[in-house]
Motif scaffolding. Structure first.
Motif, mmCIF file in Angstrom:
data_model
loop_
_atom_site.group_PDB
_atom_site.id
_atom_site.type_symbol
_atom_site.label_atom_id
_atom_site.label_comp_id
_atom_site.label_asym_id
_atom_site.label_seq_id
_atom_site.Cartn_x
_atom_site.Cartn_y
_atom_site.Cartn_z
ATOM 1 N N ARG A 1 0.759 -0.837 -0.089
ATOM 2 C CA ARG A 1 -0.069 -0.067 -0.052
ATOM 3 C C ARG A 1 0.838 0.882 -0.249
ATOM 4 O O ARG A 1 0.665 2.289 -1.001
ATOM 5 N N TYR A 2 1.618 0.991 0.590
ATOM 6 C CA TYR A 2 3.047 2.489 1.255
ATOM 7 C C TYR A 2 3.786 2.085 0.222
ATOM 8 O O TYR A 2 2.926 3.875 -0.572
ATOM 9 N N ARG A 3 4.062 1.857 -0.791
ATOM 10 C CA ARG A 3 4.206 2.111 -2.571
ATOM 11 C C ARG A 3 4.012 2.460 -3.072
ATOM 12 O O ARG A 3 3.680 2.980 -4.368
ATOM 13 N N ALA A 4 2.580 1.611 -3.669
ATOM 14 C CA ALA A 4 1.163 2.239 -4.447
ATOM 15 C C ALA A 4 1.239 3.667 -4.318
ATOM 16 O O ALA A 4 1.005 5.177 -5.553
ATOM 17 N N MET A 5 1.422 4.295 -2.637
ATOM 18 C CA MET A 5 0.707 5.839 -2.247
ATOM 19 C C MET A 5 2.254 6.424 -2.618
ATOM 20 O O MET A 5 1.515 8.003 -3.711
ATOM 21 N N MET A 6 3.207 6.067 -2.506
ATOM 22 C CA MET A 6 4.372 6.891 -3.005
ATOM 23 C C MET A 6 4.220 6.720 -4.565
ATOM 24 O O MET A 6 4.923 7.875 -5.258
ATOM 25 N N ARG A 7 3.993 5.713 -5.543
ATOM 26 C CA ARG A 7 4.506 6.296 -6.836
ATOM 27 C C ARG A 7 2.972 6.369 -7.275
ATOM 28 O O ARG A 7 3.115 6.335 -8.790
ATOM 29 N N SER A 8 1.730 6.430 -6.844
ATOM 30 C CA SER A 8 0.574 7.680 -7.336
ATOM 31 C C SER A 8 1.205 8.933 -8.182
ATOM 32 O O SER A 8 1.596 9.978 -7.960
ATOM 33 N N TRP A 9 0.433 9.212 -9.018
ATOM 34 C CA TRP A 9 0.657 10.423 -9.500
ATOM 35 C C TRP A 9 0.033 11.725 -8.863
ATOM 36 O O TRP A 9 1.146 13.019 -8.860
ATOM 37 N N PRO A 10 -0.474 12.285 -6.905
ATOM 38 C CA PRO A 10 -0.498 13.221 -6.705
ATOM 39 C C PRO A 10 0.948 13.520 -5.909
ATOM 40 O O PRO A 10 1.604 14.521 -6.045
ATOM 41 N N MET A 11 1.848 11.997 -5.612
ATOM 42 C CA MET A 11 2.728 12.036 -4.860
ATOM 43 C C MET A 11 4.347 12.381 -5.565
ATOM 44 O O MET A 11 5.367 13.168 -5.860
ATOM 45 N N ARG A 12 3.933 12.596 -7.045
ATOM 46 C CA ARG A 12 4.608 12.414 -7.988
ATOM 47 C C ARG A 12 5.098 13.701 -8.664
ATOM 48 O O ARG A 12 5.920 14.186 -8.286
ATOM 49 N N LEU A 13 3.125 14.107 -8.720
ATOM 50 C CA LEU A 13 3.462 15.865 -8.704
ATOM 51 C C LEU A 13 4.321 16.609 -7.909
ATOM 52 O O LEU A 13 5.119 17.788 -7.818
ATOM 53 N N MET A 14 3.782 15.997 -6.098
ATOM 54 C CA MET A 14 4.040 16.911 -5.354
ATOM 55 C C MET A 14 5.397 16.790 -4.899
ATOM 56 O O MET A 14 5.942 17.814 -4.922
ATOM 57 N N PHE A 15 6.952 15.799 -5.935
ATOM 58 C CA PHE A 15 8.327 15.669 -5.769
ATOM 59 C C PHE A 15 8.421 16.478 -6.733
ATOM 60 O O PHE A 15 9.660 17.222 -6.444
ATOM 61 N N ALA A 16 7.854 16.643 -7.671
ATOM 62 C CA ALA A 16 7.856 17.021 -8.985
ATOM 63 C C ALA A 16 8.210 19.298 -8.592
ATOM 64 O O ALA A 16 8.920 19.569 -8.885
#
Length: 122
Positions: free
Chosen positions: A27-42
């Protein structure tokens, strides 16, 4: 005899549920690879890069506080007009424009007028 189904020895109703560590990791890996998290990282990366750009500009931008007509009240549009007009005393801009020149250049305060006795607060 009761109508309740017979329970097996390993099915105890009071037993706490077992924590599934692998499912939690998935679940944690799926959350960290989701598009909102990737957008936040960017977005975080863009903020860090912009901070470094403005810090570099502030460290190496020449001070203009001693020059006449270069105080904090001058609008950026006025700066563009003078510097891009080709005046011999105003060098051409070799960079993009920020909301104010004070992002990179140290500017002085505007000249003050002499206070009269009627304009002072008592």
């Amino acid at each position: 005899m009761s109508d309740a189904p017979e329970m097996l020895p390993d099915e105890q109703p009071d037993a706490a549920p077992v924590f599934d560590k692998e499912a939690a990791r998935a679940r944690y890996r799926a959350m960290m690879r989701s598009w909102p998290m990737r957008l936040m990282f960017a977005m975080t990366g863009l903020v860090i890069v912009a901070t470094w750009v403005f810090a570099f500009g502030a460290a190496y931008g020449p001070d203009v506080k001693e020059l006449p007509g270069h105080d904090v009240t001058v609008a950026v549009a006025d700066c563009k007009t003078c510097h891009n007009a080709g005046l011999p005393t105003a060098p051409s801009f070799n960079h993009s424009f920020a909301p104010t020149c004070g992002f990179c250049h140290v500017q002085g305060m505007p000249p003050t007028t002499a206070l009269t006795s009627t304009s002072r607060l008592r």
